[in-house]
Design an enzyme around this catalytic site. Structure first.
Site, PDB file in Angstrom:
ATOM      1  N   LYS A 239     -23.184  -4.268   9.207  1.00  0.00           N
ATOM      2  CA  LYS A 239     -21.926  -3.521   9.125  1.00  0.00           C
ATOM      3  C   LYS A 239     -21.818  -2.862   7.758  1.00  0.00           C
ATOM      4  CE  LYS A 239     -16.894  -4.199   8.915  1.00  0.00           C
ATOM      5  NZ  LYS A 239     -15.804  -5.198   8.927  1.00  0.00           N
TER       6      LYS A 239
ATOM      7  N   ASP B   3     -12.522   0.203   3.802  1.00  0.00           N
ATOM      8  CA  ASP B   3     -11.716  -0.045   4.990  1.00  0.00           C
ATOM      9  C   ASP B   3     -10.234  -0.043   4.642  1.00  0.00           C
ATOM     10  OD1 ASP B   3     -10.733  -0.714   7.459  1.00  0.00           O
ATOM     11  OD2 ASP B   3     -11.259  -2.837   7.300  1.00  0.00           O
TER      12      ASP B   3
ATOM     13  N   LYS C 153      -3.788  -1.293   6.318  1.00  0.00           N
ATOM     14  CA  LYS C 153      -3.611  -2.576   5.656  1.00  0.00           C
ATOM     15  C   LYS C 153      -2.529  -2.466   4.582  1.00  0.00           C
ATOM     16  CE  LYS C 153      -8.583  -3.721   5.869  1.00  0.00           C
ATOM     17  NZ  LYS C 153      -8.559  -4.969   6.636  1.00  0.00           N
TER      18      LYS C 153
ATOM     19  N   ASP D 232     -16.662  -4.203   2.387  1.00  0.00           N
ATOM     20  CA  ASP D 232     -16.797  -4.262   3.839  1.00  0.00           C
ATOM     21  C   ASP D 232     -18.134  -3.711   4.328  1.00  0.00           C
ATOM     22  OD1 ASP D 232     -15.538  -5.344   6.014  1.00  0.00           O
ATOM     23  OD2 ASP D 232     -14.447  -3.537   6.562  1.00  0.00           O
TER      24      ASP D 232
ATOM     25  N   ASP E  33      -7.886  -1.355  12.728  1.00  0.00           N
ATOM     26  CA  ASP E  33      -8.376  -2.207  11.649  1.00  0.00           C
ATOM     27  C   ASP E  33      -9.424  -3.200  12.155  1.00  0.00           C
ATOM     28  OD1 ASP E  33      -8.579  -3.069   9.034  1.00  0.00           O
ATOM     29  OD2 ASP E  33      -6.945  -4.526   9.209  1.00  0.00           O
TER      30      ASP E  33
ATOM     31  N   GLU F  13     -12.390  -2.262  13.158  1.00  0.00           N
ATOM     32  CA  GLU F  13     -13.366  -1.177  13.272  1.00  0.00           C
ATOM     33  C   GLU F  13     -14.807  -1.640  13.185  1.00  0.00           C
ATOM     34  OE1 GLU F  13     -13.866  -2.333   9.421  1.00  0.00           O
ATOM     35  OE2 GLU F  13     -11.944  -2.026  10.407  1.00  0.00           O
TER      36      GLU F  13
ATOM     37  N   ARG G  37     -16.555  -4.023  14.515  1.00  0.00           N
ATOM     38  CA  ARG G  37     -17.265  -4.335  15.757  1.00  0.00           C
ATOM     39  C   ARG G  37     -17.667  -3.069  16.511  1.00  0.00           C
ATOM     40  NH1 ARG G  37     -12.279  -7.829  17.756  1.00  0.00           N
ATOM     41  NH2 ARG G  37     -12.242  -8.068  15.494  1.00  0.00           N
TER      42      ARG G  37
END
Length: 499
Positions: A261, A266, A273, A284, A343, A345, A347
């Protein structure tokens, strides 16, 4: 990076600035580790001072003693390793951590000899601890602060008695350099590290190595049907990328696929967030950093296992084209997914990567991601969660992490979780029940694992490093504040297990 060599010379007469010894936590305080080879008067002096200062021998404790009789080094550093029976991922890990703690305490010094005892495996762990403990990310310090910052320990010797066939120092340096590269990527600010520059960094790093790269830009991702990565990245002015890394040595014993990933920042997208939740979100992309660094290291170590890496790179922002809850995207392979929470995202980009990896029908797929806060709730900040569609692979991944000194814990993937992701308007939703969120996310990823040549599901494992990938608290052992390089050593050790 600290220059490292091995030595079997007498430690008392070594011409170094500091001599590093190990202690354990006894019932009455710190006790020098068994087998410490010092003159009798030196041993008496050190033990008396440990008692006088109230040293405990607990992990991370560093006691500095000057003027020890019979010792050439001006400074003797005694570092605690904790109770002899204290649980750690691997027997050598306590010495890896102790070496790291001592190295941090020796910042600004020119030379040190680490005499923590043990054979080749322990010496390798100590060497890794020294090199990882000497890490400092100072790239963006201003002139004034850079000038006053202490440089890491310059040179280190690690005691290893007797003959040894392996290039322990070289192997430790390669592994440590890989971890340090992953840390650098994570620590680089998101205005400097974004999908395109991430891909460029890996390309530069791979130049001249046995690793080849292919980079897909947004247009190519569109042509290839990678709707997950495109959907996440469409709200940013920094378009997404997918980097495929290929290491294919002659006579490879197996073929593994690593999927990482790579959300370079993010914001949460439209499901934004809170401000405090974004502060660490440059981390991230730690999964992609771990994949890139580990594959480059495997090539340098000449491990006879083929590995294909997929770096799924995007920035999750709130631009005028940002993905919305209720959108439906078509993933690699044609499955449709209803977006519920922008949020969640990670996956989505990972699913495209797993689908791509499946097309090569490798012996196993392992993905790694800072995927869920639920992992932190379940396992804390220092332990990675491991899930799989195959019990043997799950144990193999956790075992590899343990051997490497990284804390990992296997978690189940109950079948009933899948029902919470049913969608009335698409093949599935990308979120489900809040309870068991770490397993829900993994169950979504499992949907994109393909079949092998016999029609069976390819063996697949998911590693959630949301907790250990970024250290917001004080440094400990060889782990600095900020990016930790979590997962790099585990992936390297996993590939080695197939060799």
């Amino acid at each position: 990076m600290t220059t490292l060599t091995l030595t079997d010379s007498k430690i008392a007469t070594a011409k170094v600035d500091a001599l590093v010894l190990a202690s354990t936590a006894g019932e009455d305080g710190a006790v020098l580790s068994e087998g410490t080879e010092l003159p009798k008067n030196a041993l008496t002096h050190v033990n008396q001072n440990l008692s006088a200062t109230g040293a405990t021998g607990k992990a991370d404790e560093v006691v500095k003693l000057a003027g020890v009789p019979g010792v050439s080094a001006a400074l003797v550093v005694v570092v605690g390793t904790g109770k002899a029976d204290a649980p750690v991922p691997d027997a050598a890990e306590r010495y890896r951590r102790a070496a790291g703690a001592a190295t941090r305490a020796l910042a600004g010094k020119e030379s040190a000899l680490f005499a923590l005892g043990g054979g080749a495996e322990q010496a390798r762990a100590v060497a890794e601890g020294v090199l990882l403990g000497g890490y400092a990310f100072q790239t963006f310090l201003g002139e004034g602060k850079a000038a006053s910052a202490k440089a890491p320990l310059a040179t280190a010797q690690v005691q290893l008695k007797g003959r040894h066939k392996e290039d322990i120092a070289g192997q430790a340096s390669t592994v440590a350099e890989a971890v340090r590269y992953a840390r650098d990527l994570v620590n680089t600010p998101p205005n400097v590290l974004f999908p395109e520059s991430f891909a460029e960094s890996v390309s530069r790093r791979a130049d001249g190595s046995k690793v080849t790269l292919e980079v897909w830009d947004a247009d190519r991702l569109q042509q290839e049907g990678c709707g997950g990565i495109l959907g996440v990245g469409q709200g940013s002015g920094r378009p997404p990328r997918l980097v495929t890394m290929t290491y294919k040595p002659r006579g490879a014993k197996a073929h593994l696929a690593f999927v990482g990933k790579g959300i370079t920042f993010d914001s949460g997208g439209l499901c934004i967030k809170p401000g405090t939740g974004m502060v660490t979100m440059k981390c991230d992309m730690a999964g992609a950093a771990a994949v890139a660094a580990s594959i480059l290291a495997l090539a340098e170590l000449k491990v006879p296992v083929a590995v294909t890496g997929y770096l799924c790179l995007a920035e999750n922002m709130t631009g005028d084209l940002a993905q919305r809850p209720g959108d439906i995207v078509t993933m690699r392979g044609g499955r449709t997914v209803e977006i519920i929470n922008t949020d969640a995202e990670g996956r989505l980009v990972m699913a495209d990567g797993i689908a791509l990896a499946s097309e090569q029908q490798p012996d196993a797929i392992v993905d790694i991601a800072t995927l869920t806060g639920a992992c932190i709730i379940a396992l804390g900040n220092r332990t990675m969660g491991v899930m799989a569609n195959d019990d043997e692979l799950r144990e193999r991944v956790t075992g590899a992490a343990t051997v490497a000194g990284e804390a990992a814990w296997g978690m189940p993937l109950p079948e009933e979780i899948r029902g919470s992701m049913d969608s009335p308007v698409a093949d599935l939703k990308h979120t489900g029940d809040r309870a068991g969120g770490m397993m829900v996310a993994a169950k979504f990823l499992e949907e994109f694992v393909g079949k092998d040549g016999s029609g069976q599901a390819i063996k697949w494992s998911h590693i959630d490093i949301a907790g250990p990938a970024f250290n917001e608290k004080g440094a400990w052992g060889y782990t600095p504040t900020g990016g930790t390089g979590s997962g790099v050593r585990a992936l390297i050790e996993l590939a080695r297990s197939y060799a």
